[in-house]
Design a protein around this motif. Structure first.
Motif, short mmCIF file in Angstrom:
data_model
loop_
_atom_site.label_atom_id
_atom_site.label_comp_id
_atom_site.label_asym_id
_atom_site.label_seq_id
_atom_site.Cartn_x
_atom_site.Cartn_y
_atom_site.Cartn_z
N ARG A 46 0.82 -1.21 0.00
CA ARG A 46 0.00 0.00 0.00
C ARG A 46 0.86 1.27 0.00
NH1 ARG A 46 -2.84 0.00 5.02
NH2 ARG A 46 -1.23 1.40 5.76
N VAL A 47 1.96 1.28 0.77
CA VAL A 47 2.76 2.50 0.92
C VAL A 47 3.99 2.55 0.02
CG1 VAL A 47 1.98 2.86 3.28
CG2 VAL A 47 4.09 1.60 2.88
N GLN A 48 4.40 1.43 -0.52
CA GLN A 48 5.62 1.34 -1.31
C GLN A 48 5.65 2.26 -2.54
OE1 GLN A 48 5.77 -0.47 -4.45
NE2 GLN A 48 7.96 -0.73 -4.71
N PRO A 49 4.57 2.37 -3.33
CA PRO A 49 4.66 3.24 -4.52
C PRO A 49 4.98 4.70 -4.20
CG PRO A 49 2.75 1.81 -4.66
CD PRO A 49 3.30 1.64 -3.28
N GLU A 50 4.47 5.21 -3.08
CA GLU A 50 4.74 6.59 -2.72
C GLU A 50 6.13 6.73 -2.11
OE1 GLU A 50 4.14 10.47 -2.85
OE2 GLU A 50 2.71 9.00 -3.61
N LEU A 51 6.52 5.79 -1.24
CA LEU A 51 7.82 5.88 -0.56
C LEU A 51 9.01 5.63 -1.49
CD1 LEU A 51 7.03 4.12 2.83
CD2 LEU A 51 7.30 6.56 2.40
N ILE A 52 8.80 4.86 -2.53
CA ILE A 52 9.91 4.54 -3.43
C ILE A 52 10.42 5.80 -4.14
CG2 ILE A 52 8.65 3.97 -5.55
CD1 ILE A 52 10.44 1.47 -5.74
N LYS A 53 9.56 6.78 -4.29
CA LYS A 53 9.95 8.03 -4.95
C LYS A 53 10.93 8.85 -4.11
CE LYS A 53 5.41 8.35 -7.10
NZ LYS A 53 4.13 9.06 -7.07
N ALA A 89 6.13 -6.48 20.09
CA ALA A 89 5.49 -6.84 18.83
C ALA A 89 6.47 -7.49 17.86
CB ALA A 89 4.88 -5.59 18.19
N ARG A 90 5.92 -8.34 17.01
CA ARG A 90 6.70 -8.88 15.90
C ARG A 90 6.67 -7.89 14.76
NH1 ARG A 90 4.65 -14.49 14.07
NH2 ARG A 90 6.38 -14.21 12.63
N LEU A 91 7.79 -7.70 14.13
CA LEU A 91 7.91 -6.75 13.03
C LEU A 91 8.46 -7.47 11.80
CD1 LEU A 91 9.75 -3.99 15.04
CD2 LEU A 91 7.33 -3.99 14.48
N PHE A 92 8.21 -6.89 10.65
CA PHE A 92 8.82 -7.40 9.43
C PHE A 92 9.48 -6.22 8.74
CE2 PHE A 92 9.49 -9.35 5.41
CZ PHE A 92 9.54 -10.70 5.68
N VAL A 93 10.72 -6.39 8.35
CA VAL A 93 11.48 -5.30 7.72
C VAL A 93 11.62 -5.60 6.22
CG1 VAL A 93 13.67 -4.07 7.66
CG2 VAL A 93 12.73 -4.81 9.85
N PHE A 94 11.20 -4.63 5.44
CA PHE A 94 11.33 -4.69 3.98
C PHE A 94 12.32 -3.61 3.56
CE2 PHE A 94 6.94 -6.03 4.78
CZ PHE A 94 6.82 -7.15 3.98
N ARG A 95 12.80 -3.73 2.35
CA ARG A 95 13.59 -2.66 1.74
C ARG A 95 12.70 -1.96 0.74
NH1 ARG A 95 19.88 -2.97 0.51
NH2 ARG A 95 20.22 -0.73 0.46
N ILE A 96 12.75 -0.65 0.72
CA ILE A 96 11.88 0.12 -0.17
C ILE A 96 12.52 0.15 -1.56
CG2 ILE A 96 10.72 2.31 -0.57
CD1 ILE A 96 10.95 2.82 2.46
N ASN A 97 12.19 -0.86 -2.33
CA ASN A 97 12.61 -0.94 -3.73
C ASN A 97 11.54 -1.71 -4.50
OD1 ASN A 97 13.09 -3.66 -3.12
ND2 ASN A 97 15.29 -3.37 -2.90
N GLU A 98 11.83 -2.12 -5.69
CA GLU A 98 10.81 -2.78 -6.52
C GLU A 98 10.37 -4.13 -5.94
OE1 GLU A 98 13.68 -1.58 -7.64
OE2 GLU A 98 13.05 0.13 -8.83
N THR A 99 11.27 -4.85 -5.29
CA THR A 99 10.96 -6.19 -4.82
C THR A 99 10.66 -6.27 -3.32
OG1 THR A 99 13.29 -6.70 -4.43
CG2 THR A 99 12.37 -7.25 -6.60
N GLY A 100 11.17 -5.33 -2.55
CA GLY A 100 10.96 -5.37 -1.10
C GLY A 100 12.02 -6.15 -0.35
N VAL A 101 12.97 -6.75 -1.07
CA VAL A 101 14.03 -7.50 -0.42
C VAL A 101 15.33 -6.72 -0.52
CG1 VAL A 101 12.99 -9.76 -0.81
CG2 VAL A 101 14.54 -8.84 -2.50
#
Length: 105
Positions: A46-53, A89-101
């Motif tokens: 949901r947030v990746q398209p805006e944050l990737i910019k 809380a359990r968290l999940f960390v993604f990288r803000i790029n095209e794949t998220g990894v």
């Protein structure tokens, strides 16, 4: 005169006994892990398209129960920030790029 040295037995293997999980327990753990990832991925998508910019290749830590997310350039820092607000809380960390990894295998 020769001194005799005591024979020492070399310990091999782990000090602690191994955890023995049944196949059902392994499957349950894997299913829970996958369900948690999917809940986090929905928020990331949901947030990746805006944050990737503006934050390309930064890190985002997602807490799926609240829907909150935290961003920073460093993955350790972003986890610390998130754990300050949600210490248990359990968290999940993604990288803000095209794949998220953050790397390739």
């Amino acid at each position: 005169m020769t001194e005799t040295k005591p024979n020492r037995t070399v310990r091999r293997g782990r000090v602690f006994p191994e955890i023995q999980w049944s196949e059902e327990k392994k499957a349950q753990w894997k299913a829970e892990k996958e369900a948690f990832y999917k809940r986090c991925k929905i928020i990331f998508d949901r947030v990746q398209p805006e944050l990737i910019k503006t934050h390309y290749n930064w890190y985002i830590a997602v807490e799926p129960d609240s829907g909150d997310y935290f961003i920073d350039k460093d993955n350790i820092v972003v986890a610390k920030i998130a754990h300050q607000k949600y210490p248990n809380a359990r968290l999940f960390v993604f990288r803000i790029n095209e794949t998220g990894v953050s790397g390739t295998i």
